[in-house]
Enzyme design. Structure first.
Site, PDB file in Angstrom:
ATOM      1  N   GLU A 130       0.931  -1.227   0.055  1.00 52.79           N
ATOM      2  CA  GLU A 130       0.084  -0.023  -0.044  1.00 52.79           C
ATOM      3  C   GLU A 130       0.828   1.248  -0.048  1.00 52.79           C
ATOM      4  O   GLU A 130       0.525   1.910  -0.551  1.00 52.79           O
ATOM      5  CB  GLU A 130      -0.966  -0.085   1.177  1.00 52.79           C
ATOM      6  CG  GLU A 130      -1.746   1.378   1.377  1.00 52.79           C
ATOM      7  CD  GLU A 130      -2.510   1.397   2.851  1.00 52.79           C
ATOM      8  OE1 GLU A 130      -2.728   0.433   3.305  1.00 52.79           O
ATOM      9  OE2 GLU A 130      -2.549   2.476   3.105  1.00 52.79           O
ATOM     10  N   THR A 166      -3.090   3.122   5.844  1.00 51.03           N
ATOM     11  CA  THR A 166      -4.619   3.119   6.419  1.00 51.03           C
ATOM     12  C   THR A 166      -4.648   2.183   7.618  1.00 51.03           C
ATOM     13  O   THR A 166      -5.542   2.115   8.594  1.00 51.03           O
ATOM     14  CB  THR A 166      -5.499   2.526   5.531  1.00 51.03           C
ATOM     15  OG1 THR A 166      -4.918   1.199   4.739  1.00 51.03           O
ATOM     16  CG2 THR A 166      -5.610   3.307   4.234  1.00 51.03           C
ATOM     17  N   ASN A 224      -2.129  -5.440   9.609  1.00 51.01           N
ATOM     18  CA  ASN A 224      -3.004  -5.119  10.783  1.00 51.01           C
ATOM     19  C   ASN A 224      -3.031  -6.141  11.735  1.00 51.01           C
ATOM     20  O   ASN A 224      -3.225  -5.868  12.794  1.00 51.01           O
ATOM     21  CB  ASN A 224      -4.133  -4.646  10.073  1.00 51.01           C
ATOM     22  CG  ASN A 224      -5.081  -5.723   9.513  1.00 51.01           C
ATOM     23  OD1 ASN A 224      -5.807  -6.421  10.282  1.00 51.01           O
ATOM     24  ND2 ASN A 224      -4.918  -5.798   8.328  1.00 51.01           N
TER      25      ASN A 224
END
Length: 285
Positions: A130, A166, A224
């Site tokens: 990302e 994010t 994450n």
């Protein structure tokens, strides 16, 4: 001997919105038939889900050179460098763009900053796809950092813009941002952390305070998921990180009664159900 485990599932588990959308778009492409559907790199960071897609016909390739005639390239949920999209267009390769809308928002902020001539700073892991895709919109001079101490080497700049990976931890991102303010007089900060990630971390934190053991389920390459695991460990809660139910070791539950279950944003429901089933069976042994 009956273990009588109480299993508590976090309020937020399974695919996030962006991953659900990506998987739906790929499913639709596979069902439509036509040319081969290819991907460069994993579409999401969960090896079991990726393997299922490959078994259904998704073809992994290393470069555009391996995409066959009438082939279609999947732009993965993390996004890609715009140079790859442009090259695919020049070659006439069709696209299934599964870029998460929240990642797309970061890409657009960076593109705008670059067009305005404002230096771009990205808070995130430089190795994460990302972040690499976002950096591709920033020209040659984007600064990427994931640690507060690295901020001391930035600039100094008269002005700069910040976007954040994010799935980055908010507390850490805010600490880095404050450190950057010492190096940039006019700092424009775009809080691009995904709210789904924030809610998942908060729910996992609350759950960790109530249990004897935490199980964090997800791909080992998932950023994450690794952060959820690290957070639980840092809270001092005994925690195990697994990808599948087969990895569960019954000895983990000796002397423990309440088990919490949390997952990353790319963990499919069928893996969660398999883990819950295994825990249920262990509880009854």
């Amino acid at each position: 001997m009956t273990r009588r485990l109480e299993i508590i599932r976090s309020e937020h588990t399974g695919y996030c919105f962006g991953v659900k959308r990506a998987m739906r778009l790929i499913d639709e492409g596979l069902e439509a038939g036509g040319g081969e559907i290819c991907t460069i790199g994993d579409v999401i960071h969960n090896p079991q889900a990726v393997e299922r897609l490959r078994n259904r016909g998704l073809v992994p390739v290393r470069s555009l050179d391996e995409v066959g005639e009438d082939g279609v390239l999947v732009i993965r949920a993390h996004g890609v460098d715009p140079a790859l999209v442009e090259e695919a267009g020049r070659r006439g390769i069709g696209l299934i763009d599964t870029t998460c809308p929240f990642v797309l928002r970061s890409q657009n902020y960076v593109r705008r900053l670059h067009e305005e001539g404002v230096p771009v700073i990205i808070i995130g892991d430089a190795r994460h796809p990302e972040v690499q895709g976002i950096a591709g919109r920033a020209g040659e001079d984007a600064v990427i950092l994931d640690d507060e101490s690295a901020a001391a080497d930035v600039g100094p700049y008269e002005r700069a813009g910040v976007v954040i990976q994010t799935t980055f931890a908010r507390e850490k991102a805010m600490a880095i941002t404050e450190a950057l303010r010492e190096r940039v007089r006019d700092l424009r900060v775009y809080d691009t952390i995904c709210q789904a990630t924030v809610l998942r971390r908060e729910a996992t934190k609350r759950l960790a305070g109530k249990v004897d053991l935490m199980l964090v389920v997800g791909g080992r390459s998932s950023s994450n998921t690794k952060r959820l695991y690290r957070m639980c460990v840092d809270l001092g809660v005994p925690t195990e990180f697994i990808e599948t139910a087969d990895e569960i070791d019954p000895s983990w539950f000796a002397g423990r009664r309440i088990v919490g279950l949390a997952t990353g944003t790319s963990t499919p429901d069928w893996i969660i159900e398999e883990v819950l089933d295994r825990l249920s069976r262990l509880s009854g042994e």
